[in-house]
Structure formats: C-alpha cells, structure tokens
Design an enzyme around this catalytic site. Sequence first.
Site, PDB file in Angstrom:
ATOM      1  N   GLU A 277      14.749  36.620 -24.810  1.00 13.18           N
ATOM      2  CA  GLU A 277      13.372  35.905 -25.423  1.00 13.18           C
ATOM      3  C   GLU A 277      13.471  34.486 -25.319  1.00 13.18           C
ATOM      4  O   GLU A 277      12.526  33.596 -24.827  1.00 13.18           O
ATOM      5  CB  GLU A 277      12.913  36.415 -26.770  1.00 13.18           C
ATOM      6  CG  GLU A 277      12.269  37.857 -26.765  1.00 13.18           C
ATOM      7  CD  GLU A 277      11.664  38.364 -28.044  1.00 13.18           C
ATOM      8  OE1 GLU A 277      11.696  37.514 -28.912  1.00 13.18           O
ATOM      9  OE2 GLU A 277      10.906  39.354 -27.897  1.00 13.18           O
TER      10      GLU A 277
ATOM     11  N   ALA B 156      12.421  38.606 -31.952  1.00 18.32           N
ATOM     12  CA  ALA B 156      12.497  40.185 -32.659  1.00 18.32           C
ATOM     13  C   ALA B 156      12.247  41.235 -31.476  1.00 18.32           C
ATOM     14  O   ALA B 156      12.220  40.844 -30.337  1.00 18.32           O
ATOM     15  CB  ALA B 156      11.279  40.087 -33.476  1.00 18.32           C
TER      16      ALA B 156
ATOM     17  N   ARG C  19      -0.965  37.872 -30.216  1.00 18.60           N
ATOM     18  CA  ARG C  19      -0.802  39.114 -30.758  1.00 18.60           C
ATOM     19  C   ARG C  19      -2.090  39.792 -30.933  1.00 18.60           C
ATOM     20  O   ARG C  19      -3.097  39.340 -31.562  1.00 18.60           O
ATOM     21  CB  ARG C  19      -0.284  39.047 -32.406  1.00 18.60           C
ATOM     22  CG  ARG C  19       1.147  38.844 -32.573  1.00 18.60           C
ATOM     23  CD  ARG C  19       2.004  39.684 -31.960  1.00 18.60           C
ATOM     24  NE  ARG C  19       3.553  39.794 -32.094  1.00 18.60           N
ATOM     25  CZ  ARG C  19       4.470  40.552 -31.669  1.00 18.60           C
ATOM     26  NH1 ARG C  19       4.194  41.528 -30.883  1.00 18.60           N
ATOM     27  NH2 ARG C  19       5.451  40.089 -32.011  1.00 18.60           N
TER      28      ARG C  19
ATOM     29  N   GLU D 294      17.894  40.823 -28.008  1.00 22.28           N
ATOM     30  CA  GLU D 294      16.421  40.265 -27.929  1.00 22.28           C
ATOM     31  C   GLU D 294      16.404  38.663 -27.977  1.00 22.28           C
ATOM     32  O   GLU D 294      15.534  37.977 -27.372  1.00 22.28           O
ATOM     33  CB  GLU D 294      15.861  40.580 -29.108  1.00 22.28           C
ATOM     34  CG  GLU D 294      15.386  42.260 -29.101  1.00 22.28           C
ATOM     35  CD  GLU D 294      14.507  42.615 -28.084  1.00 22.28           C
ATOM     36  OE1 GLU D 294      13.700  41.660 -27.583  1.00 22.28           O
ATOM     37  OE2 GLU D 294      14.275  43.763 -27.792  1.00 22.28           O
TER      38      GLU D 294
END
Length: 215
Positions: free
Chosen positions: A108, A87, A75, A104
């Site tokens: 992912e 997410a 991040r 998602e």
Amino acid sequence: MDTTGSGVARTDGEHEFTTLASDDVYVGRILALRADDVGMPGGGRARREVVEHFGAVAVVALDEHDRVVLIHQYRYPLGRRLWELPAGLLDVSGEEPVRTAQRELAEETGCSASEWSVLVDVATSPGFTDECVRVFLATGLSEVLRPDAVGDEEADLVINRLPLAEAVRLALSGEIVNGPAVAGLLAAQAVRDGVADTRPPDAPWTDRPTRFGAR
C-alpha cells in the site's frame, strides 16, 4: 432477592452464555452473518446476530522524523474518503499477523520496516461482530517497490506522512475517524511519551477471529 427491572435474578457475572442454536443468514467473501439463540440469565433465550470476519492488521509506520504514514482511501459504506493506517485482512491461511502487516505496508505504501512490535488490539464493535484488528508499530523505514498490479481501491490510494502529534490532533478533532487508526495513533503517542510499552510482534492475541476463516 436482588433482581433487574425485568424480574430476572442477578447473576453478578456468573452466568454462562451458551449457544442453543445457530443459523447462517449470509456467507460472503469477507464476512458471514449468523443468528444464534443464546441461553440468558433466568432461563430465557435471546437472538443474537453476529457478523463473522477474518480479522485484520494495521500499521503505525513512523519514519526517522516521527512522521506517520497515512493513506486516504474511499470507504463505500460511509460514502467518502478517510485517512487511515495501512491495513489488510488476515485472509491468507497460515500467514502470521506480523507478516500480513509487513506485506500490506509494502503493497500500500512502498515502505519496509526493520523494527516491529504490537501497539494495541481493537475489537471494532463487539456488540455485533467478532472483528478484531491488531495494530503494529513499525520503525526503521526504508523504501521498496510497490507492486505494479493493484486492485481497484488501491489504484485510488493517496499516501501522505504527517507528524505523529498532528495525526493525533486530527483523531481527537474528529477528522480521523477510522477506529484502528484512532486507537493506533493514540497508543503510539503514549509509547512515544513513555507512559506505555509495546508488545513483541508475536504476542498472544486472545480475540483473534477464527470462525470465518475456518469455513
């Protein structure tokens, strides 16, 4: 007359906060910043800066051993990798939130789920943004193929499964700090402990953001 320290008469929750003027400061790909003049109690006005957002979904995916699927993702604003739930943004026009969550989760983590319900809705920071995240509970997991073509961030994802109780411990110890992840894990534990119930996957969502998506 009962007044606040500033001399403004108390309205005890009866004042209607109206928007008197609104200006776009920035409009980007995933958010916009606007500045509004708002009518305040006592007849004054205040400037309120608001970050508009698509909104998002996240998924507490639990397998048959009560392990939760987590991803380790870099991040940039925090400058480090965080453990989070799968997410994604609600950026596909007309797509229902549960469908976004299903897509998602598959993209992912390579997981599909047969049972879906709503755990919790999270207004991430309502003091300055309308971003709200709906966290789903997904069970009855099976494996599906992840897409070969992924984005830059997805190429760096690490996937792991932890016992739900261990993930909750990490949230309470400050090792998991992502807001929807913390809320979702605690909510899932409450459901598992029998002190709370989930909602249907299409449950009403009062605070789902709409303004940025309508631009």
